[in-house]
Design a protein around this motif. Sequence first.
Motif, mmCIF file in Angstrom:
data_model
loop_
_atom_site.group_PDB
_atom_site.id
_atom_site.type_symbol
_atom_site.label_atom_id
_atom_site.label_comp_id
_atom_site.label_asym_id
_atom_site.label_seq_id
_atom_site.Cartn_x
_atom_site.Cartn_y
_atom_site.Cartn_z
ATOM 1 N N GLY A 1 0.813 -1.209 0.000
ATOM 2 C CA GLY A 1 0.000 0.000 0.000
ATOM 3 C C GLY A 1 0.849 1.263 0.000
ATOM 4 N N ALA A 2 1.903 1.274 0.814
ATOM 5 C CA ALA A 2 2.775 2.453 0.889
ATOM 6 C C ALA A 2 3.476 2.707 -0.444
ATOM 7 C CB ALA A 2 3.798 2.268 2.011
ATOM 8 N N ILE A 3 3.928 1.636 -1.098
ATOM 9 C CA ILE A 3 4.581 1.792 -2.403
ATOM 10 C C ILE A 3 3.602 2.346 -3.430
ATOM 11 C CG2 ILE A 3 5.588 0.515 -4.337
ATOM 12 C CD1 ILE A 3 6.889 -1.333 -2.288
ATOM 13 N N LEU A 4 2.363 1.875 -3.397
ATOM 14 C CA LEU A 4 1.352 2.359 -4.342
ATOM 15 C C LEU A 4 1.071 3.848 -4.121
ATOM 16 C CD1 LEU A 4 -0.427 1.200 -6.615
ATOM 17 C CD2 LEU A 4 -2.250 0.953 -4.928
ATOM 18 N N ILE A 5 0.981 4.258 -2.859
ATOM 19 C CA ILE A 5 0.744 5.672 -2.552
ATOM 20 C C ILE A 5 1.914 6.524 -3.038
ATOM 21 C CG2 ILE A 5 0.471 7.337 -0.669
ATOM 22 C CD1 ILE A 5 -0.983 5.085 0.872
ATOM 23 N N MET A 6 3.139 6.039 -2.811
ATOM 24 C CA MET A 6 4.321 6.768 -3.283
ATOM 25 C C MET A 6 4.345 6.852 -4.809
ATOM 26 S SD MET A 6 7.189 5.082 -0.783
ATOM 27 C CE MET A 6 8.577 5.885 -1.585
ATOM 28 N N ARG A 7 4.018 5.748 -5.458
ATOM 29 C CA ARG A 7 4.125 5.680 -6.916
ATOM 30 C C ARG A 7 3.131 6.615 -7.604
ATOM 31 N NH1 ARG A 7 4.211 6.228 -11.399
ATOM 32 N NH2 ARG A 7 4.695 4.818 -13.127
ATOM 33 N N PHE A 8 1.900 6.677 -7.090
ATOM 34 C CA PHE A 8 0.857 7.458 -7.733
ATOM 35 C C PHE A 8 0.499 8.709 -6.943
ATOM 36 C CE2 PHE A 8 0.087 3.075 -9.206
ATOM 37 C CZ PHE A 8 0.213 3.282 -10.573
ATOM 38 N N ASP A 9 1.461 9.215 -6.191
ATOM 39 C CA ASP A 9 1.230 10.337 -5.294
ATOM 40 C C ASP A 9 0.484 11.486 -5.959
ATOM 41 O OD1 ASP A 9 1.437 12.387 -3.385
ATOM 42 O OD2 ASP A 9 3.466 12.909 -4.034
ATOM 43 N N ARG A 10 0.996 12.013 -7.035
ATOM 44 C CA ARG A 10 0.457 13.236 -7.636
ATOM 45 C C ARG A 10 -0.743 12.983 -8.529
ATOM 46 N NH1 ARG A 10 4.120 17.339 -7.100
ATOM 47 N NH2 ARG A 10 3.754 18.330 -9.115
ATOM 48 N N ARG A 11 -1.106 11.725 -8.737
ATOM 49 C CA ARG A 11 -2.281 11.400 -9.532
ATOM 50 C C ARG A 11 -3.413 10.795 -8.714
ATOM 51 N NH1 ARG A 11 0.208 7.694 -13.947
ATOM 52 N NH2 ARG A 11 1.847 7.451 -12.394
ATOM 53 N N LEU A 12 -3.153 10.537 -7.451
ATOM 54 C CA LEU A 12 -4.175 9.933 -6.599
ATOM 55 C C LEU A 12 -5.175 10.998 -6.154
ATOM 56 C CD1 LEU A 12 -5.071 7.350 -5.130
ATOM 57 C CD2 LEU A 12 -3.627 8.043 -3.211
ATOM 58 N N LYS A 13 -6.446 10.789 -6.444
ATOM 59 C CA LYS A 13 -7.495 11.750 -6.126
ATOM 60 C C LYS A 13 -8.404 11.197 -5.030
ATOM 61 C CE LYS A 13 -5.916 14.436 -9.287
ATOM 62 N NZ LYS A 13 -5.176 15.662 -8.922
ATOM 63 N N ARG A 14 -9.156 12.136 -4.427
ATOM 64 C CA ARG A 14 -10.137 11.780 -3.385
ATOM 65 C C ARG A 14 -9.476 10.948 -2.274
ATOM 66 N NH1 ARG A 14 -15.659 9.790 -6.010
ATOM 67 N NH2 ARG A 14 -16.380 10.482 -3.957
ATOM 68 N N ARG A 15 -8.391 11.473 -1.766
ATOM 69 C CA ARG A 15 -7.618 10.740 -0.755
ATOM 70 C C ARG A 15 -8.419 10.488 0.515
ATOM 71 N NH1 ARG A 15 -1.587 12.148 -1.781
ATOM 72 N NH2 ARG A 15 -1.685 13.015 -3.869
ATOM 73 N N GLY A 16 -9.285 11.450 0.860
ATOM 74 C CA GLY A 16 -10.102 11.253 2.051
ATOM 75 C C GLY A 16 -11.017 10.053 1.929
ATOM 76 N N ILE A 17 -11.579 9.837 0.754
ATOM 77 C CA ILE A 17 -12.441 8.668 0.533
ATOM 78 C C ILE A 17 -11.635 7.386 0.640
ATOM 79 C CG2 ILE A 17 -13.842 7.455 -1.176
ATOM 80 C CD1 ILE A 17 -15.277 9.780 0.081
ATOM 81 N N TRP A 18 -10.423 7.399 0.079
ATOM 82 C CA TRP A 18 -9.565 6.222 0.189
ATOM 83 C C TRP A 18 -9.217 5.925 1.653
ATOM 84 C CZ3 TRP A 18 -8.488 2.470 -3.081
ATOM 85 C CH2 TRP A 18 -8.699 2.682 -4.448
#
Length: 417
Positions: A285-302
């Motif tokens: 999970g941490a690697i995925l967050i790092m990898r798609f940091d600037r493209r990940l939207k609606r972080r609060g929902i996640w």
Amino acid sequence: MLPFAKETSAPPAPASIWRSRAFLAVFTSYGVSLLGNTFHSIALNLWVLQTTGSAKLMSAVLIAHLIVGMLFGPFAGTIADRVNRRTLMWATDLIRFALVAAIAVLVYLPSVPFSAILLLTGLVAFAGTFRTPAFQASLVEIAGKEQLTQAVGAISIADNAIRIAGFAIGGIAVASFGGAAAIAIDAATFLLSACLLLFAGKFPYAADKRAEASKTSFKQDLAEGFRYVRRNEFARAAVTLLPLVMFFFLSTFMLVQVMAVQVWQARPFVFGLLEACIPLGYVAGAILIMRFDRRLKRRGIWTMGSVIGMGPLFVAIAQMPSALPALPLVLLVGFLFSFSTTIVFTRLRVAIDPALQGRVFGLLGALTGVAPPVGLALFASLSDKYGPADVMTISGAAMLLLCGIAFIRMKTMREYD
């Protein structure tokens, strides 16, 4: 599918965090210091059991750490906001080096009263309460906001790996070299951590912030920290949500371990796989967050969705007839735990004024430190009386209910993008 923005709309990626000498030195220092903490815990506990055979005395060490962290966390965070954080970090590392070295000498000597070792252990924990908020509050200054997700993700991955390795290495060291030598090795980790911080150079903590702090009293700054958390919706939500997640997650995972032994009668190899699933899922999970940091939207929902999702997974795990079908579910729990914590910790560092971060993280550390031991004691007692499967089912349902309420009420957390 993850709600990513179009590739063409993403701004240029920031430079790699690994090119920063300051971050590399502080990151390595954190890892070495954390290794020292976990190493110290397991080495001292094993030594107590080997020499006294008393689980009560071993629990006294845990209780000492718990009480010190709970009582002094907010005070330590306030001090971290008033002084040079780098200086506070390396000074506490040197203090812990001296204290743990003294413990190693006492453990080596015959007929040393346990109260003396317990006192020194309490002082080690006391020094550690100052280092933690100083480090947490310094991260945004060292990494910068654009590289913050990379930094938090890297630290989250290292945190899991080092905690696991620390317990294993500590146990091996005690068995191979004895308690005194193992604790002496532990002392050396704190000395190395202090040297790395000195090598990192000055942190960009603004001099005017320290000047402002000097104009107010410690009591005023301490009260301001509590007022800030009460007024700031996101900080208040984080300080409420994260201890709740820690309470249920760690306590319920302990029940998974009990289920593996008592109900599923898992073989050692399968039990080891169960133990590895949580950190593996967390790292993924941490690697995925790092990898798609600037493209990940609606972080609060996640974040909120991950918190809510862990409850039903625990209920499902409790219904499994054996350990093997539970493995992917446990792995998924670790993955969701990463999303439910890493994003929040990153957001806290961006949303909160760096001059106040020590106080916020000091309070948060005190609450997240006390929640897991309380939960473990409560769930262990209930498990002995009613069985792990029933308690895990109730725990999962309670987590779903409480986190569902949090989803509805914590609008700021839910709408964070």
